[in-house]
Design a protein around this motif. Structure first.
Motif, PDB file in Angstrom:
ATOM      1  N   CYS A  22       0.841  -1.214   0.000  1.00 36.80           N
ATOM      2  CA  CYS A  22       0.000   0.000   0.000  1.00 36.80           C
ATOM      3  C   CYS A  22       0.874   1.262   0.000  1.00 36.80           C
ATOM      4  O   CYS A  22       1.832   1.356   0.757  1.00 36.80           O
ATOM      5  CB  CYS A  22      -0.890  -0.009   1.241  1.00 36.80           C
ATOM      6  N   CYS A  25      -2.464   6.043  -0.789  1.00 36.19           N
ATOM      7  CA  CYS A  25      -3.006   7.052  -1.711  1.00 36.19           C
ATOM      8  C   CYS A  25      -4.384   7.545  -1.298  1.00 36.19           C
ATOM      9  O   CYS A  25      -4.884   8.525  -1.852  1.00 36.19           O
ATOM     10  CB  CYS A  25      -3.070   6.494  -3.133  1.00 36.19           C
ATOM     11  N   CYS A  28      -8.966   3.910  -1.394  1.00 36.99           N
ATOM     12  CA  CYS A  28      -9.920   2.978  -0.756  1.00 36.99           C
ATOM     13  C   CYS A  28     -10.697   3.660   0.355  1.00 36.99           C
ATOM     14  O   CYS A  28     -11.894   3.411   0.530  1.00 36.99           O
ATOM     15  CB  CYS A  28      -9.186   1.739  -0.241  1.00 36.99           C
ATOM     16  N   SER A  43      -3.187   2.303   4.445  1.00 36.36           N
ATOM     17  CA  SER A  43      -4.577   2.026   4.795  1.00 36.36           C
ATOM     18  C   SER A  43      -4.663   0.586   5.269  1.00 36.36           C
ATOM     19  O   SER A  43      -3.820  -0.243   4.916  1.00 36.36           O
ATOM     20  CB  SER A  43      -5.488   2.208   3.581  1.00 36.36           C
ATOM     21  N   CYS A  65      -7.696   0.443  -6.619  1.00 32.35           N
ATOM     22  CA  CYS A  65      -6.377   0.560  -5.961  1.00 32.35           C
ATOM     23  C   CYS A  65      -5.249   0.559  -7.003  1.00 32.35           C
ATOM     24  O   CYS A  65      -5.175  -0.332  -7.837  1.00 32.35           O
ATOM     25  CB  CYS A  65      -6.199  -0.593  -4.976  1.00 32.35           C
TER      26      CYS A  65
HETATM   27  S1  SF4 Z   1      -6.196   2.236  -2.586  1.00 29.60           S
HETATM   28 FE1  SF4 Z   1      -5.914   1.909  -0.407  1.00 29.60          FE
HETATM   29  S2  SF4 Z   1      -4.760   0.010  -0.280  1.00 29.60           S
HETATM   30 FE2  SF4 Z   1      -4.538   0.752  -2.377  1.00 29.60          FE
HETATM   31  S3  SF4 Z   1      -2.642   1.965  -2.318  1.00 29.60           S
HETATM   32 FE3  SF4 Z   1      -4.328   3.362  -2.004  1.00 29.60          FE
HETATM   33  S4  SF4 Z   1      -4.512   3.546   0.225  1.00 29.60           S
HETATM   34 FE4  SF4 Z   1      -3.295   1.686  -0.218  1.00 29.60          FE
END
Ligand code: SF4
Length: 290
Positions: A22, A25, A28, A43, A65
């Motif tokens: 992860c 970002c 999610c 996350s 993701c």
């Molecule tokens: S979507 Fe969620 S699990 Fe995927 S990289 Fe971004 S923060 Fe991490």
């Protein structure tokens, strides 16, 4: 693809998990905040989905993701979640999902118009998404807000023959072939309903896109902070000039819009353009204190 062997220990037990690839970002957490929570720099699954809606939203997060860091222990059917993108936001504007690691999971948006569809920033050129966009009429214009969120722009340009727009101050080696390079600081009408507004600050050539005086696509210039419950800008991720970014924000006070649709950070819909202007004024005042 996520690996159970690299599952973060912070995940609660159950089917869904996030692994250690992860990149934090926030995608999610924005898609299903009741399941995905914020850790130190990642996350994790803080609560397993408890109903079909949460499960569907969690699978959409898995699909969106950028790094394939979300997995399920059991074999899940992600096809409905894949088919959910582009996901309607309002009127003819949708969120593309399928974020790219090359733009650190930035969100991109599709505007479906009779005059030709507009893609704002580039998503990952995943086949299901590209095929669905083609089914909806393809892309006539690919608007790139700034140099960081261009991801698979070349693949979209090749597939759809669309014109790419980027400010010349943000052109890099990978975007030399962009068809239309904006210049200067004056707003540019791209179509009667589309105005490109240079907003230097995050980068020198950052530009936001105003659609129908209602939707403002803000890239990394402006977003909503759920923590502060206010519009915000990212002082820690301001690569060019914070004082320029404040000036760019002040110039936005001259424009009317109700929606802020960013690349990073949360989107925001104000009850009216006047209410949005009030929020923007508060944001400018807050920025002056940073
Ligand atoms: S979507 Fe969620 S699990 Fe995927 S990289 Fe971004 S923060 Fe991490």
């Amino acid at each position: 693809m996520a690996s159970i062997a690299r599952r973060l220990t912070e995940n609660v037990p159950g089917d869904f998990y996030v692994d250690e690839t992860c990149i934090d970002c926030d995608t999610c957490r924005r898609i299903e905040p009741s399941v995905f929570l914020e850790g130190r720099s990642f996350s994790y699954v803080g609560r397993q989905p408890e109903n079909e809606r949460q499960k569907m939203r969690s699978l959409m997060a898995l699909v969106a993701c950028p790094t394939g860091s979300i997995g399920t222990v059991s074999r899940a059917d992600a096809r409905p979640a894949i088919a959910a993108f582009p996901e309607p936001v309002a009127e003819n504007v949708s969120f593309c999902g399928f974020t790219s690691p090359d733009s650190f999971g930035a969100w991109s948006w599709l505007i479906e118009r009779p005059e030709g569809n507009v893609l704002v920033d580039s998503p990952r050129a995943a086949n299901p998404l590209v095929n669905e966009i083609e089914r909806r009429g393809g892309v006539s214009l690919l608007f790139l807000t700034h140099r960081d969120d261009v991801a698979d722009h070349a693949q979209f340009a090749k597939r759809f023959g669309c014109e790419r727009v980027l400010h010349e101050r943000d052109v890099t080696g990978g975007t030399l072939g962009v068809e239309r390079k904006l210049s200067g600081d004056a707003p540019v009408g791209l179509d009667p309903d589309l105005v490109a507004i240079p907003a230097p600050g995050h980068t020198r050539g950052h530009t936001v896109l105003l659609y129908r005086e209602k939707f403002l696509f803000t890239g990394d210039h402006l977003a909503w902070s759920p923590r502060r419950r206010a519009l915000t800008a990212f002082r820690d991720a301001c690569w060019y000039s914070w004082s320029e970014q404040i000036r760019s924000m002040e110039r936005l006070l001259d424009f009317r819009f109700e929606w802020v649709l960013p690349g990073h950070g949360w989107r925001y819909h104000a009850p009216s353009a006047d209410a949005m202007r009030n929020e923007l004024e508060k944001c400018v005042n807050w920025m002056r204190t940073r």
